[in-house]
Motif scaffolding. Structure first.
Motif, PDB file in Angstrom:
ATOM      1  N   ARG A 126      14.375  21.104  15.038  1.00 40.84           N
ATOM      2  CA  ARG A 126      13.443  21.774  14.133  1.00 40.84           C
ATOM      3  C   ARG A 126      13.072  20.803  13.024  1.00 40.84           C
ATOM      4  NH1 ARG A 126      12.798  27.491  12.534  1.00 40.84           N
ATOM      5  NH2 ARG A 126      14.162  27.740  14.311  1.00 40.84           N
ATOM      6  N   LEU A 127      11.781  20.666  12.777  1.00 40.34           N
ATOM      7  CA  LEU A 127      11.266  19.910  11.635  1.00 40.34           C
ATOM      8  C   LEU A 127      10.562  20.913  10.745  1.00 40.34           C
ATOM      9  CD1 LEU A 127       9.604  16.909  13.523  1.00 40.34           C
ATOM     10  CD2 LEU A 127      11.903  17.013  12.562  1.00 40.34           C
ATOM     11  N   LEU A 128      10.911  20.919   9.477  1.00 40.01           N
ATOM     12  CA  LEU A 128      10.331  21.865   8.540  1.00 40.01           C
ATOM     13  C   LEU A 128       9.862  21.094   7.319  1.00 40.01           C
ATOM     14  CD1 LEU A 128       9.791  24.834   7.852  1.00 40.01           C
ATOM     15  CD2 LEU A 128      12.099  24.934   6.901  1.00 40.01           C
ATOM     16  N   ALA A 129       8.560  21.086   7.101  1.00 40.11           N
ATOM     17  CA  ALA A 129       7.975  20.371   5.970  1.00 40.11           C
ATOM     18  C   ALA A 129       7.669  21.362   4.862  1.00 40.11           C
ATOM     19  CB  ALA A 129       6.708  19.641   6.404  1.00 40.11           C
ATOM     20  N   LEU A 130       8.365  21.190   3.760  1.00 40.03           N
ATOM     21  CA  LEU A 130       8.133  21.990   2.570  1.00 40.03           C
ATOM     22  C   LEU A 130       7.571  21.060   1.505  1.00 40.03           C
ATOM     23  CD1 LEU A 130      11.503  23.909   2.725  1.00 40.03           C
ATOM     24  CD2 LEU A 130       9.270  24.735   3.468  1.00 40.03           C
ATOM     25  N   SER A 131       7.257  21.554   0.378  1.00 40.77           N
ATOM     26  CA  SER A 131       6.671  20.734  -0.675  1.00 40.77           C
ATOM     27  C   SER A 131       7.610  19.598  -1.070  1.00 40.77           C
ATOM     28  CB  SER A 131       6.363  21.611  -1.884  1.00 40.77           C
ATOM     29  OG  SER A 131       5.778  20.832  -2.897  1.00 40.77           O
ATOM     30  N   GLY A 132       7.241  18.378  -0.697  1.00 38.24           N
ATOM     31  CA  GLY A 132       8.008  17.195  -1.080  1.00 38.24           C
ATOM     32  C   GLY A 132       9.257  16.908  -0.280  1.00 38.24           C
ATOM     33  N   THR A 133       9.556  17.731   0.731  1.00 39.06           N
ATOM     34  CA  THR A 133      10.782  17.557   1.515  1.00 39.06           C
ATOM     35  C   THR A 133      10.510  17.795   2.993  1.00 39.06           C
ATOM     36  OG1 THR A 133      12.137  18.341  -0.322  1.00 39.06           O
ATOM     37  CG2 THR A 133      13.151  18.370   1.838  1.00 39.06           C
ATOM     38  N   LEU A 134      11.079  16.943   3.819  1.00 37.61           N
ATOM     39  CA  LEU A 134      11.087  17.170   5.257  1.00 37.61           C
ATOM     40  C   LEU A 134      12.525  17.474   5.647  1.00 37.61           C
ATOM     41  CD1 LEU A 134       9.662  17.142   8.038  1.00 37.61           C
ATOM     42  CD2 LEU A 134      10.396  14.755   8.218  1.00 37.61           C
ATOM     43  N   ARG A 135      12.728  18.630   6.248  1.00 40.23           N
ATOM     44  CA  ARG A 135      14.064  19.031   6.702  1.00 40.23           C
ATOM     45  C   ARG A 135      14.115  18.864   8.214  1.00 40.23           C
ATOM     46  NH1 ARG A 135      18.154  22.290   4.359  1.00 40.23           N
ATOM     47  NH2 ARG A 135      19.527  23.199   5.913  1.00 40.23           N
ATOM     48  N   ILE A 136      15.139  18.154   8.668  1.00 39.28           N
ATOM     49  CA  ILE A 136      15.376  17.916  10.088  1.00 39.28           C
ATOM     50  C   ILE A 136      16.613  18.711  10.462  1.00 39.28           C
ATOM     51  CG2 ILE A 136      15.932  16.168  11.825  1.00 39.28           C
ATOM     52  CD1 ILE A 136      14.798  14.167   9.529  1.00 39.28           C
ATOM     53  N   GLU A 137      16.514  19.542  11.484  1.00 34.96           N
ATOM     54  CA  GLU A 137      17.665  20.316  11.932  1.00 34.96           C
ATOM     55  C   GLU A 137      17.868  20.115  13.416  1.00 34.96           C
ATOM     56  OE1 GLU A 137      16.970  24.433  11.004  1.00 34.96           O
ATOM     57  OE2 GLU A 137      17.175  24.103   8.848  1.00 34.96           O
ATOM     58  N   LYS A 149      26.242  25.585  15.772  1.00 36.97           N
ATOM     59  CA  LYS A 149      26.074  25.066  14.420  1.00 36.97           C
ATOM     60  C   LYS A 149      24.762  24.307  14.332  1.00 36.97           C
ATOM     61  CE  LYS A 149      28.577  20.807  15.422  1.00 36.97           C
ATOM     62  NZ  LYS A 149      28.745  21.141  16.815  1.00 36.97           N
ATOM     63  N   THR A 150      24.333  24.089  13.109  1.00 32.80           N
ATOM     64  CA  THR A 150      23.152  23.281  12.827  1.00 32.80           C
ATOM     65  C   THR A 150      23.558  22.157  11.904  1.00 32.80           C
ATOM     66  OG1 THR A 150      21.650  25.165  13.047  1.00 32.80           O
ATOM     67  CG2 THR A 150      20.842  23.274  11.797  1.00 32.80           C
ATOM     68  N   VAL A 151      23.226  20.934  12.292  1.00 35.25           N
ATOM     69  CA  VAL A 151      23.395  19.780  11.418  1.00 35.25           C
ATOM     70  C   VAL A 151      22.001  19.454  10.905  1.00 35.25           C
ATOM     71  CG1 VAL A 151      24.234  17.414  11.195  1.00 35.25           C
ATOM     72  CG2 VAL A 151      25.327  18.968  12.828  1.00 35.25           C
ATOM     73  N   TRP A 152      21.874  19.355   9.592  1.00 36.08           N
ATOM     74  CA  TRP A 152      20.565  19.166   8.981  1.00 36.08           C
ATOM     75  C   TRP A 152      20.570  17.957   8.055  1.00 36.08           C
ATOM     76  CZ3 TRP A 152      20.748  19.269   3.743  1.00 36.08           C
ATOM     77  CH2 TRP A 152      21.828  19.940   3.155  1.00 36.08           C
ATOM     78  N   ALA A 153      19.382  17.427   7.847  1.00 37.94           N
ATOM     79  CA  ALA A 153      19.191  16.326   6.902  1.00 37.94           C
ATOM     80  C   ALA A 153      17.837  16.515   6.250  1.00 37.94           C
ATOM     81  CB  ALA A 153      19.235  14.974   7.628  1.00 37.94           C
ATOM     82  N   GLU A 154      17.731  16.118   4.989  1.00 38.72           N
ATOM     83  CA  GLU A 154      16.464  16.235   4.274  1.00 38.72           C
ATOM     84  C   GLU A 154      16.025  14.875   3.755  1.00 38.72           C
ATOM     85  OE1 GLU A 154      16.946  19.214   1.244  1.00 38.72           O
ATOM     86  OE2 GLU A 154      16.782  20.836   2.719  1.00 38.72           O
ATOM     87  N   MET A 179       0.837  -1.179   0.000  1.00 36.64           N
ATOM     88  CA  MET A 179       0.000   0.000   0.000  1.00 36.64           C
ATOM     89  C   MET A 179       0.882   1.242   0.000  1.00 36.64           C
ATOM     90  SD  MET A 179      -2.845   0.841   2.804  1.00 36.64           S
ATOM     91  CE  MET A 179      -3.085   2.460   3.398  1.00 36.64           C
ATOM     92  N   ASN A 180       0.767   2.067  -1.019  1.00 38.13           N
ATOM     93  CA  ASN A 180       1.541   3.299  -1.093  1.00 38.13           C
ATOM     94  C   ASN A 180       0.832   4.396  -0.328  1.00 38.13           C
ATOM     95  OD1 ASN A 180       3.591   2.277  -2.589  1.00 38.13           O
ATOM     96  ND2 ASN A 180       2.804   2.984  -4.559  1.00 38.13           N
ATOM     97  N   ALA A 181       1.533   4.958   0.607  1.00 42.72           N
ATOM     98  CA  ALA A 181       0.975   6.064   1.378  1.00 42.72           C
ATOM     99  C   ALA A 181       1.486   7.361   0.792  1.00 42.72           C
ATOM    100  CB  ALA A 181       1.400   5.946   2.835  1.00 42.72           C
ATOM    101  N   GLU A 182       0.643   8.366   0.780  1.00 43.61           N
ATOM    102  CA  GLU A 182       1.062   9.678   0.316  1.00 43.61           C
ATOM    103  C   GLU A 182       0.996  10.630   1.494  1.00 43.61           C
ATOM    104  OE1 GLU A 182      -0.327  13.133  -2.748  1.00 43.61           O
ATOM    105  OE2 GLU A 182      -0.681  11.049  -3.278  1.00 43.61           O
ATOM    106  N   PHE A 183       2.095  11.280   1.753  1.00 41.74           N
ATOM    107  CA  PHE A 183       2.170  12.209   2.856  1.00 41.74           C
ATOM    108  C   PHE A 183       2.248  13.610   2.283  1.00 41.74           C
ATOM    109  CE2 PHE A 183       4.588   8.433   4.456  1.00 41.74           C
ATOM    110  CZ  PHE A 183       3.531   7.911   5.189  1.00 41.74           C
ATOM    111  N   THR A 184       1.274  14.418   2.555  1.00 46.13           N
ATOM    112  CA  THR A 184       1.282  15.791   2.080  1.00 46.13           C
ATOM    113  C   THR A 184       1.745  16.671   3.223  1.00 46.13           C
ATOM    114  OG1 THR A 184      -0.567  15.255   0.642  1.00 46.13           O
ATOM    115  CG2 THR A 184      -0.099  17.582   0.978  1.00 46.13           C
ATOM    116  N   LEU A 185       3.022  16.880   3.268  1.00 42.57           N
ATOM    117  CA  LEU A 185       3.602  17.724   4.300  1.00 42.57           C
ATOM    118  C   LEU A 185       4.014  19.034   3.655  1.00 42.57           C
ATOM    119  CD1 LEU A 185       5.913  15.164   6.127  1.00 42.57           C
ATOM    120  CD2 LEU A 185       3.694  15.995   6.855  1.00 42.57           C
ATOM    121  N   VAL A 186       3.240  20.063   3.864  1.00 42.02           N
ATOM    122  CA  VAL A 186       3.551  21.362   3.278  1.00 42.02           C
ATOM    123  C   VAL A 186       3.324  22.433   4.326  1.00 42.02           C
ATOM    124  CG1 VAL A 186       2.994  23.008   1.439  1.00 42.02           C
ATOM    125  CG2 VAL A 186       2.841  20.560   0.996  1.00 42.02           C
ATOM    126  N   ASN A 187       4.305  23.313   4.442  1.00 37.84           N
ATOM    127  CA  ASN A 187       4.197  24.476   5.319  1.00 37.84           C
ATOM    128  C   ASN A 187       3.911  24.122   6.773  1.00 37.84           C
ATOM    129  OD1 ASN A 187       4.712  26.176   3.144  1.00 37.84           O
ATOM    130  ND2 ASN A 187       2.550  26.268   2.609  1.00 37.84           N
TER     131      ASN A 187
END
Length: 148
Positions: A74-85, A129-134, A1-9
């Motif tokens: 910090r978690l930041l959800a933009l269109s198609g990307t989740l940024r973890i800082e 400093k900030t270490v981030w991952a997307e 089952m493919n799940a779609e996650f709409t994480l925006v803003n």
């Protein structure tokens, strides 16, 4: 089952004590927040983010701690990307990706982050400093991906 996650803003920011307890809490808060945004516990994205946050928070506590200073998740959800800082107060020490050593019991955290995240890096802050991952969160790529 493919799940779609709409994480925006969406954005989540939390300061935590630079202790082992704070690092554990960061992981729990991250997966709880993802669940609140519609990414269920136990999904591929949730599990991958839990590992990434665990590793970055552990490094902030073990290598980036300054007495009396917290670290920030910090978690930041933009269109198609989740940024973890994860930000800490020690700016003079860059994260070190150590080569694999036979029998080693530590030193694998950033290898895990690199394997699970689409991309990751480090940037300076005014203090520390900030270490981030997307991670990609699009309709067909609902978990972090190995990109090398």
């Amino acid at each position: 089952m493919n799940a779609e996650f709409t994480l925006v803003n969406h954005e989540f920011v939390q300061r935590l004590s630079a202790t082992r307890r704070g690092a554990r809490l960061a992981r729990r808060l991250a997966v709880h927040q993802l669940d609140a945004w519609g990414v269920p516990y136990g999904s591929g994205l949730s599990d991958d983010v839990a590992v990434i946050v665990s590793e970055l928070a552990a490094n902030a506590v073990l290598h980036g701690a300054v007495p009396g200073r917290d670290f920030e998740l910090r978690l930041l959800a933009l269109s198609g990307t989740l940024r973890i800082e994860v930000s800490d107060a020690r700016g003079e020490r860059e994260p070190e990706v150590r080569p694999f050593r036979t029998g080693a019991e530590s030193g694998f955290g950033l290898h895990l982050v690199g394997a699970l995240a689409t991309t990751w890096g480090v940037r300076d802050r005014v203090v520390g400093k900030t270490v981030w991952a997307e991670c990609v969160t699009g309709p067909e790529e609902h978990q972090c991906q190995i990109v090398r």
